[in-house]
Design a protein around this motif. Structure first.
Motif, short mmCIF file in Angstrom:
data_model
loop_
_atom_site.label_atom_id
_atom_site.label_comp_id
_atom_site.label_asym_id
_atom_site.label_seq_id
_atom_site.Cartn_x
_atom_site.Cartn_y
_atom_site.Cartn_z
N THR A 2 -2.28 -21.18 34.02
CA THR A 2 -1.56 -21.55 35.23
C THR A 2 -2.15 -20.78 36.39
N ALA A 3 -1.92 -21.26 37.58
CA ALA A 3 -2.43 -20.60 38.78
C ALA A 3 -1.62 -21.07 39.97
N LYS A 4 -1.93 -20.53 41.12
CA LYS A 4 -1.37 -20.98 42.38
C LYS A 4 -2.48 -21.65 43.17
N THR A 5 -2.13 -22.73 43.86
CA THR A 5 -3.10 -23.37 44.73
C THR A 5 -3.20 -22.58 46.03
N LEU A 6 -4.17 -22.92 46.85
CA LEU A 6 -4.32 -22.23 48.13
C LEU A 6 -3.10 -22.40 49.03
N ASP A 7 -2.35 -23.48 48.83
CA ASP A 7 -1.14 -23.66 49.64
C ASP A 7 0.11 -23.09 48.96
N GLY A 8 -0.07 -22.38 47.83
CA GLY A 8 1.04 -21.69 47.18
C GLY A 8 1.79 -22.48 46.12
N THR A 9 1.35 -23.69 45.82
CA THR A 9 1.99 -24.53 44.82
C THR A 9 1.59 -24.07 43.42
N SER A 10 2.52 -24.13 42.48
CA SER A 10 2.21 -23.80 41.09
C SER A 10 1.34 -24.89 40.48
N PHE A 11 0.40 -24.48 39.67
CA PHE A 11 -0.52 -25.42 39.02
C PHE A 11 -0.59 -25.07 37.54
N SER A 12 -0.45 -26.07 36.68
CA SER A 12 -0.59 -25.88 35.24
C SER A 12 -1.69 -26.80 34.73
N ALA A 13 -2.74 -26.20 34.22
CA ALA A 13 -3.87 -26.99 33.70
C ALA A 13 -3.45 -27.78 32.46
N ALA A 14 -2.39 -27.37 31.78
CA ALA A 14 -1.92 -28.08 30.59
C ALA A 14 -1.61 -29.54 30.90
N ALA A 15 -1.21 -29.82 32.14
CA ALA A 15 -0.91 -31.21 32.53
C ALA A 15 -2.15 -32.09 32.49
N LEU A 57 -7.48 -24.06 43.62
CA LEU A 57 -6.79 -22.88 43.12
C LEU A 57 -7.25 -21.62 43.85
N ASP A 58 -6.31 -20.74 44.11
CA ASP A 58 -6.58 -19.47 44.77
C ASP A 58 -6.85 -18.43 43.68
N ASP A 59 -8.12 -18.12 43.48
CA ASP A 59 -8.50 -17.16 42.44
C ASP A 59 -9.20 -15.95 43.05
N ARG A 60 -8.61 -15.42 44.14
CA ARG A 60 -9.18 -14.23 44.77
C ARG A 60 -9.23 -13.05 43.80
N SER A 61 -8.31 -13.01 42.85
CA SER A 61 -8.30 -11.91 41.87
C SER A 61 -9.37 -12.08 40.81
N GLY A 62 -9.96 -13.27 40.70
CA GLY A 62 -11.04 -13.50 39.75
C GLY A 62 -10.61 -13.73 38.31
N VAL A 63 -9.33 -13.95 38.08
CA VAL A 63 -8.84 -14.15 36.71
C VAL A 63 -9.51 -15.35 36.04
#
Length: 190
Positions: free
Chosen positions: A63-76, A141-147
């Motif tokens: 899971t992650a957050k999009t750049l606009d802050g929405t939750s995202f689940s790749a499982a979908a 997706l916002d992956d500034r943390s690099g996860v």
């Protein structure tokens, strides 16, 4: 009233009221009237509800957050081929590929979703990149943390990770616009 008659009346009252009382726990649907046959459950989910396959491959278990802050689940996305595009907002190669992604992503949205994974930059610059290249219709997706970059072992920007419908990574690396288009088109055709 005789004891036998009282038991029959009590049994009859319970037979009528218990099914009605039990139907209160069913939810917002109307309860089936006593004596009527309940309809069979629908064979498939409504088209508006996303259907997630029972088996989610490890590649799409995040899971992650999009750049606009929405939750995202790749499982979908499980059960479909998916393209993950790892980009940075200051990357000239990413900018040239953004035009291709913006062009083909809407066409393949339902068959081969393309998901951007923004990293190696500031959120403001990432949002400006999305706006400049008209990528707002594609999940970013916002992956500034690099996860996610570490999870997929991405070591340089503008890397495409192409996942087939079984969840296997079938390509990881650079793709120019023509190669990306051919790859996505081939996945869409199955």
């Amino acid at each position: 009233m005789r004891p036998r008659t009282r038991r029959l009346v009590t049994a009859a009252v319970l037979a009528v009221t218990l099914p009605g009382a039990a139907s209160c726990a069913v939810g917002p649907e109307r309860a089936t009237p006593v004596g009527a046959v309940a309809p069979a459950p629908a064979a498939s989910a409504s088209p508006a509800a996303p259907v997630v396959p029972a088996r989610v491959p490890e590649t799409l278990s995040f899971t992650a957050k999009t750049l606009d802050g929405t939750s995202f689940s790749a499982a979908a996305l499980a059960g479909k081929p998916v393209v993950l595009w790892f980009w940075a907002p200051w990357c000239a190669t990413c900018a040239s590929q953004a035009w291709t992604v913006a062009e083909i992503a809407p066409k393949y949205r339902d068959t081969v979703p393309i998901v951007g994974v923004a990293g190696l930059g500031e959120q403001k610059a990432m949002k400006e990149f999305v706006s400049e290249f008209d990528l707002a219709g594609t999940p970013q997706l916002d992956d500034r943390s690099g996860v996610l970059w570490r999870r997929f072992e991405v070591v340089e920007q503008s890397t495409f990770v192409v996942v087939d419908s079984d969840g296997r990574v079938v390509h990881q690396g650079f793709l120019d616009g023509e190669s990306l288009t051919r790859q996505v088109d081939a996945l869409a055709r199955g």
